[in-house]
Motif scaffolding. Structure first.
Motif, mmCIF file in Angstrom:
data_model
loop_
_atom_site.group_PDB
_atom_site.id
_atom_site.type_symbol
_atom_site.label_atom_id
_atom_site.label_comp_id
_atom_site.label_asym_id
_atom_site.label_seq_id
_atom_site.Cartn_x
_atom_site.Cartn_y
_atom_site.Cartn_z
ATOM 1 N N THR A 171 -49.103 128.908 43.435
ATOM 2 C CA THR A 171 -48.390 127.734 42.918
ATOM 3 C C THR A 171 -47.456 127.136 43.962
ATOM 4 O O THR A 171 -47.420 125.926 44.125
ATOM 5 N N HIS A 172 -46.712 127.988 44.688
ATOM 6 C CA HIS A 172 -45.666 127.443 45.563
ATOM 7 C C HIS A 172 -46.133 127.150 46.977
ATOM 8 O O HIS A 172 -45.665 126.190 47.584
ATOM 9 N N LEU A 173 -47.017 127.986 47.526
ATOM 10 C CA LEU A 173 -47.464 127.717 48.898
ATOM 11 C C LEU A 173 -48.650 126.749 48.910
ATOM 12 O O LEU A 173 -48.712 125.822 49.708
ATOM 13 N N TYR A 174 -49.609 127.005 47.997
ATOM 14 C CA TYR A 174 -50.855 126.225 48.051
ATOM 15 C C TYR A 174 -50.917 125.118 46.997
ATOM 16 O O TYR A 174 -51.873 124.326 47.005
ATOM 17 N N HIS A 175 -49.953 125.112 46.086
ATOM 18 C CA HIS A 175 -49.900 124.079 45.029
ATOM 19 C C HIS A 175 -51.198 124.026 44.206
ATOM 20 O O HIS A 175 -51.808 122.982 44.025
ATOM 21 N N LYS A 176 -51.617 125.224 43.780
ATOM 22 C CA LYS A 176 -52.827 125.340 42.947
ATOM 23 C C LYS A 176 -52.444 125.978 41.608
ATOM 24 O O LYS A 176 -51.307 126.430 41.433
ATOM 25 N N GLU A 177 -53.439 126.066 40.744
ATOM 26 C CA GLU A 177 -53.216 126.677 39.433
ATOM 27 C C GLU A 177 -53.019 128.189 39.570
ATOM 28 O O GLU A 177 -53.698 128.813 40.388
#
Ligand code: GDP
Length: 432
Positions: A171-177
């Motif tokens: 969520t925080h590094l890759y901005h994924k689910e």
């Protein structure tokens, strides 16, 4: 006794073909490192196969094929591969999987993809099979061993714990689910049911086999230059590609490894990023790539075009030394038959000095190839069975390279098939 088949260079040397050939006289073939990130191409009486996880001995009904504890085990890929060879008429192979092998998890594959995306032009050229995140977790001690699939309490607890940190990255590094623990556990239950018929205490099995006088083949993936310690770090793979690691990744005593067949291709190819001193470009490279291997030099797993180069004596001498080579299998020699002259890299020039010792990566980046040009033989050598029947310039090429690398070339491969092999007595031959 134990024999190893390993690569001297960047991989794709033709280990699959040599293993398939040597498996005829072996009882057990075992993969001891790596995962489904590279492939072996094998041509035999059942057809042409690209194997990624199964050992190259699966085509014989007398052999047992083993996935050792050192392998990055991708369970669905293994199961699909078994089914795909059965579907093509290969008798159902006898397969065992170490209860200590660790499992490539769905989040390893995602992390590999996301990280390569994040790195952009600085990426490693990973095949995005999850191998680097897998081995990172193994050594961070948050990996899952096959045996853990069969303990529900451990599975539940660990899946929740490990996902906590993975989900922060997602969520925080890759901005994924984020990944849901329930979904992961359901997948792991499927993995458990798929792998259950094959699970075995492999080191105990091999110990018994050795006592019974069985022959065991260790099949390496990639080659010395991709070894994390001795290769072109950081453009390496994440598990050791050396024969010595076979003892650990299979679970056999190191002193049982009596024969180390190091496979060297008659020219060079590499995939992924990293220094490649004897690399060639343009039309010269395109032609070698098109004619190379069996149907062109394109990755068996990824289909991507391989980088091409002349034979590199500096890298191969080093590659053979670190493997502990007893025999060199010199492959794909037939492909060079179209060339009038064949350059060979016999030294590296680094800061104005020529060396034949393979350097550390920082120096390697500065190395320029010193080339010696040998005459070609200009004919097709496929089908030749005796060393003395090879054209003189072809023998000179083999003997020149043998002298440069200092290890005995006892097998010359002149075609992709099992029978395309010429055995040779070498003046350098000694047994350990
Ligand atoms: P591995 O990963 O080391 O097993 O190597 P690959 O399978 O990626 O690449 C070797 C390629 O060369 C495959 O397509 C083989 O079928 C092919 N091959 C192996 N030995 C020979 C040979 O002596 N001559 C030719 N022409 N092809 C070969």
């Amino acid at each position: 006794m134990v024999k190893a088949v390993v690569g001297a260079n960047w991989g794709d040397e033709g280990k699959g073909k040599i293993t398939d050939m040597m498996a005829e006289k072996a009882d057990i073939i075992i993969r001891f490192q790596g995962g489904a990130n590279a492939g072996h191409t094998i041509v035999n009486n059942y057809g042409k196969f690209a194997l990624h996880t199964l050992p190259s001995g699966v085509f014989y009904s007398h052999t047992t094929s083993i996935i050792g504890n050192g392998v990055a085990l991708n369970i669905p890929i293994l199961i699909n591969e078994i089914q795909s060879i059965i579907d093509r008429g290969v008798p159902k192979p006898k397969i065992l999987v170490s209860d200590r092998a660790q499992i490539v998890m769905p989040y390893h594959i995602l992390l590999d993809q996301y990280e390569e995306e994040r790195l952009g032009k600085n990426s490693f050229g990973s095949t995005k099979s999850g191998i680097a995140p897998f081995y990172s977790d193994k050594f961070a001690k948050i990996g899952f061993q096959v045996s853990e699939l069969f303990d529900e309490e451990v599975l539940q607890d660990k899946a929740h714990r490990v996902l906590e940190t993975k989900n922060i990255l997602f969520t925080h590094l890759y901005h994924k689910e984020p990944m849901q623990p329930e979904a992961l556990i359901a997948t792991l239950h499927e993995y458990r049911d798929m792998i259950a018929p094959y699970v075995c205490d492999v080191s105990a099995f091999l110990d018994r086999a050795l006592k019974e006088g069985k022959t065991i083949l260790l099949e390496g993936q990639l080659g010395t230059l991709k070894d994390p310690d001795h290769g072109i770090y950081p453009m390496v793979t994440s598990s050791s590609t050396l024969a010595a690691y076979g003892a650990i990744g299979a679970g056999v005593p190191p002193y049982e490894i009596k024969e180390i067949v190091t496979v060297c291709k008659a020219y060079s190819s590499a995939v992924g990023a990293g220094a490649f001193v004897s690399e060639i470009f343009g039309d010269e490279a395109d032609e070698l790539r098109r004619r190379g291997g069996d149907g062109g030099e394109y990755g068996a797993t990824t289909g991507r075009p391989r980088r091409m180069g002349w034979f590199d004596c500096v890298a191969s001498k080093y590659g053979c030394r670190l493997q502990g080579t007893t025999d060199v299998a010199f492959t794909v020699l037939d492909v060079l038959g179209y060339l009038d002259e064949i350059p060979v890299c016999t030294g590296y020039e680094i800061d104005g000095e020529v060396t034949t010792d393979f350097p550390v990566t920082t120096k390697l980046e500065k190395a320029k190839p010193v080339l010696t040009v040998l005459p070609g033989w200009k004919c097709d050598i496929r089908g030749i069975k005796e060393y003395d029947a090879l054209p003189e310039n072809c023998r000179k090429y083999v003997e020149f390279i043998e002298e440069q690398i200092g290890y005995p070339i006892t097998m010359v491969s002149n075609g992709p098939g099992r029978d395309d092999i010429i055995y040779r007595k070498s003046p350098l031959q000694k047994s350990i």
